[in-house]
Design a protein around this motif. Structure first.
Motif, short mmCIF file in Angstrom:
data_model
loop_
_atom_site.label_atom_id
_atom_site.label_comp_id
_atom_site.label_asym_id
_atom_site.label_seq_id
_atom_site.Cartn_x
_atom_site.Cartn_y
_atom_site.Cartn_z
N ASP A 106 84.59 -77.70 -75.41
CA ASP A 106 85.32 -78.93 -75.51
C ASP A 106 86.16 -79.35 -76.23
O ASP A 106 86.41 -80.01 -75.98
N LEU A 107 85.02 -79.66 -77.62
CA LEU A 107 85.04 -80.33 -77.92
C LEU A 107 86.67 -80.10 -78.87
O LEU A 107 87.40 -81.02 -79.23
N VAL A 108 86.64 -78.67 -79.26
CA VAL A 108 87.83 -77.88 -79.42
C VAL A 108 89.45 -78.17 -78.74
O VAL A 108 90.59 -79.06 -79.34
N VAL A 109 89.15 -78.13 -77.66
CA VAL A 109 90.52 -78.08 -76.57
C VAL A 109 90.89 -79.98 -77.16
O VAL A 109 91.57 -80.51 -76.93
N LEU A 110 89.75 -80.73 -76.56
CA LEU A 110 90.49 -82.13 -76.56
C LEU A 110 90.54 -82.95 -77.93
O LEU A 110 91.43 -83.40 -77.82
N GLU A 111 90.60 -82.16 -79.22
CA GLU A 111 90.68 -82.50 -80.29
C GLU A 111 92.22 -82.06 -80.36
O GLU A 111 93.08 -83.08 -81.15
N ALA A 112 92.39 -81.02 -79.85
CA ALA A 112 93.60 -80.47 -79.60
C ALA A 112 95.11 -81.54 -79.09
O ALA A 112 95.62 -81.79 -79.42
N ILE A 113 94.49 -81.81 -77.65
CA ILE A 113 95.16 -82.75 -77.18
C ILE A 113 95.08 -84.18 -77.47
O ILE A 113 96.35 -84.54 -77.62
N ARG A 114 93.96 -84.94 -78.45
CA ARG A 114 93.87 -85.72 -79.29
C ARG A 114 95.30 -85.46 -80.26
O ARG A 114 95.91 -86.60 -80.59
N LEU A 115 95.36 -84.23 -81.02
CA LEU A 115 96.93 -84.59 -82.33
C LEU A 115 97.89 -83.91 -81.24
O LEU A 115 98.70 -84.85 -82.06
N GLY A 116 97.99 -83.16 -80.56
CA GLY A 116 99.33 -82.91 -79.77
C GLY A 116 99.79 -83.76 -78.52
O GLY A 116 100.82 -83.98 -78.48
N GLY A 117 98.49 -83.34 -77.59
CA GLY A 117 99.33 -84.26 -76.53
C GLY A 117 99.47 -83.51 -75.70
O GLY A 117 100.58 -82.67 -75.59
N ALA A 118 99.37 -84.23 -74.46
CA ALA A 118 100.12 -82.72 -73.12
C ALA A 118 101.98 -83.79 -72.80
O ALA A 118 102.60 -83.59 -72.69
N ASN A 119 101.81 -85.04 -73.71
CA ASN A 119 103.20 -85.53 -74.01
C ASN A 119 102.79 -86.09 -75.27
O ASN A 119 102.77 -87.39 -75.69
N PRO A 120 103.64 -85.48 -76.78
CA PRO A 120 103.48 -86.04 -78.17
C PRO A 120 103.72 -86.72 -78.12
O PRO A 120 104.36 -87.56 -79.07
#
Length: 138
Positions: free
Chosen positions: A42-56
């Motif tokens: 969960d932490l890895v997925v959320l971290e990837a979204i934090r940096l990359g984003g659903a709409n970066p």
């Protein structure tokens, strides 16, 4: 038009594949079949979204009420109807919130957790704004 879920998952896969120690941590957790309220995956997925984003790219909104702010000695007045945008990638790299703001580091997500019992649902809830992209996860 773009599809935010596939963009988010592309970031997740990219970050995992470029970080062997994180990939090993995921494999280890999956083999142990041990999950907490907020697992390492969960932490890895959320971290990837934090940096990359659903709409970066950007999040834009139209101003409803007049407001002002200062930049140095200059006072900026923003009038109703003005279209503003925020660069999500930059907004999600605030070093006052994330210890390793510019690095792919799952512990960045732990920094915003309000308790050890917090789960994914509470972290991505609409009333949380630490990570801009979480408010637009499908």
């Amino acid at each position: 038009i773009f599809e935010t879920t596939s963009i988010s998952l592309s970031w997740v896969i990219s970050y995992i594949e470029s970080n062997p120690s994180i990939k090993q941590g995921i494999i280890k957790e999956i083999k142990q079949k041990k999950h907490n309220n907020c697992s390492y995956v969960d932490l890895v997925v959320l971290e990837a979204i934090r940096l990359g984003g659903a709409n970066p790219t950007v999040l834009s909104r139209r101003v409803m009420r007049k407001f002002d702010f200062k930049i140095g000695k200059n006072k900026i007045v923003v009038l109703p109807g003005t279209q503003l945008w925020i660069n999500r990638r930059e907004a999600n790299q605030d070093s006052t919130i994330f210890n390793n703001a510019q690095q792919f580091d799952p512990t960045n997500i732990q920094n915003i957790m309000q308790s050890k019992n917090e789960d994914i649902k509470s972290i991505v809830s609409k009333n949380r704004h630490e990570i801009n992209s979480f408010n637009s996860i499908n």
